[in-house]
Design an enzyme around this catalytic site. Sequence first.
Site, PDB file in Angstrom:
ATOM      1  N   VAL A 152      46.065 -24.404  58.352  1.00  0.00           N
ATOM      2  CA  VAL A 152      45.217 -25.325  57.587  1.00  0.00           C
ATOM      3  C   VAL A 152      43.896 -25.546  58.311  1.00  0.00           C
ATOM      4  O   VAL A 152      42.817 -25.478  57.722  1.00  0.00           O
ATOM      5  CB  VAL A 152      45.938 -26.666  57.339  1.00  0.00           C
ATOM      6  CG1 VAL A 152      45.090 -27.579  56.469  1.00  0.00           C
ATOM      7  CG2 VAL A 152      47.297 -26.435  56.694  1.00  0.00           C
ATOM      8  N   TYR A 153      43.969 -25.806  59.594  1.00  0.00           N
ATOM      9  CA  TYR A 153      42.758 -26.019  60.387  1.00  0.00           C
ATOM     10  C   TYR A 153      41.878 -24.773  60.377  1.00  0.00           C
ATOM     11  O   TYR A 153      40.661 -24.850  60.148  1.00  0.00           O
ATOM     12  CB  TYR A 153      43.143 -26.387  61.813  1.00  0.00           C
ATOM     13  CG  TYR A 153      41.966 -26.664  62.713  1.00  0.00           C
ATOM     14  CD1 TYR A 153      41.249 -27.855  62.599  1.00  0.00           C
ATOM     15  CD2 TYR A 153      41.564 -25.743  63.682  1.00  0.00           C
ATOM     16  CE1 TYR A 153      40.175 -28.121  63.427  1.00  0.00           C
ATOM     17  CE2 TYR A 153      40.498 -26.001  64.513  1.00  0.00           C
ATOM     18  CZ  TYR A 153      39.803 -27.184  64.378  1.00  0.00           C
ATOM     19  OH  TYR A 153      38.734 -27.443  65.205  1.00  0.00           O
ATOM     20  N   SER A 154      42.474 -23.623  60.629  1.00  0.00           N
ATOM     21  CA  SER A 154      41.702 -22.386  60.612  1.00  0.00           C
ATOM     22  C   SER A 154      41.056 -22.172  59.253  1.00  0.00           C
ATOM     23  O   SER A 154      39.895 -21.759  59.160  1.00  0.00           O
ATOM     24  CB  SER A 154      42.590 -21.185  60.960  1.00  0.00           C
ATOM     25  OG  SER A 154      42.928 -21.180  62.325  1.00  0.00           O
ATOM     26  N   SER A 156      40.073 -24.415  57.145  1.00  0.00           N
ATOM     27  CA  SER A 156      38.924 -25.314  56.990  1.00  0.00           C
ATOM     28  C   SER A 156      37.723 -24.815  57.777  1.00  0.00           C
ATOM     29  O   SER A 156      36.575 -24.942  57.327  1.00  0.00           O
ATOM     30  CB  SER A 156      39.294 -26.736  57.428  1.00  0.00           C
ATOM     31  OG  SER A 156      39.389 -26.860  58.840  1.00  0.00           O
TER      32      SER A 156
END
Length: 242
Positions: A152-154, A156
């Site tokens: 998820v972070y990647s 974004s």
Amino acid sequence: MADRLNGKIAAVTGAASGIGLAATEALIAEGATVVMVDWDEAALAESAARLGGAAIAQVTNLLDPDSCKAMLPEILGKVGHLDILYCNAGTYIGGDLDETDPDTIDRMLNLNVNAVMKNVHAVIPHMKERGVGDIWVTCSVAGHTAVPWEPVYSGSKWAMTCFVQTMRRQLREYGIRVGQLSPGPVVSALLADWPAENLRKAKESGSLIEPSEVADALVFALTRGRNVTIRDMVVLPTGFDI
């Protein structure tokens, strides 16, 4: 060299801690006035008092649509104009996708992606009218490679890489430079969600950098001549293997 940004006015989001606070300190050391944007009113007040008159507190909750929308008008009401917008606020999710929940995903995407786009959207007319400006975004090395423990972070940060590079092309003819800082792991509260084993290995191998080292890169980019745009700076700990 101090005072390379003498007279400049910057706004930094997520300024109460971590990279945002380090960036605020570095910009002030170079002569800038900094509007410190954060939701943490107490932390802002403490930092602004410590940093003196060059630091101006701006309480904004970027996850609240009305507060986010009011941010730029409130800033301009305090300082008159902006030379630099540094969109730094963000959050982190690590681990397998099925270990998180939709509300947490929404919160992260709203802060890491939507708020940045809205902040940039808001400042464009102001900078176009003045014919000059600098817009910088905190991205991540995760925006350049698929990190398997943080989908998820990647995701974004990949979105931010695309957004920054498209906005750089849209705005360059108006005298507005756009770029991104893409650090590796930084010693900050965001690492609290890192898998414990990954964090332990990073600490033992010296694979973490300090917020001040990211701030140094920002100052470098902002102090280049206007004929130079540093479009992306990847700042990695020497021992970080990715």
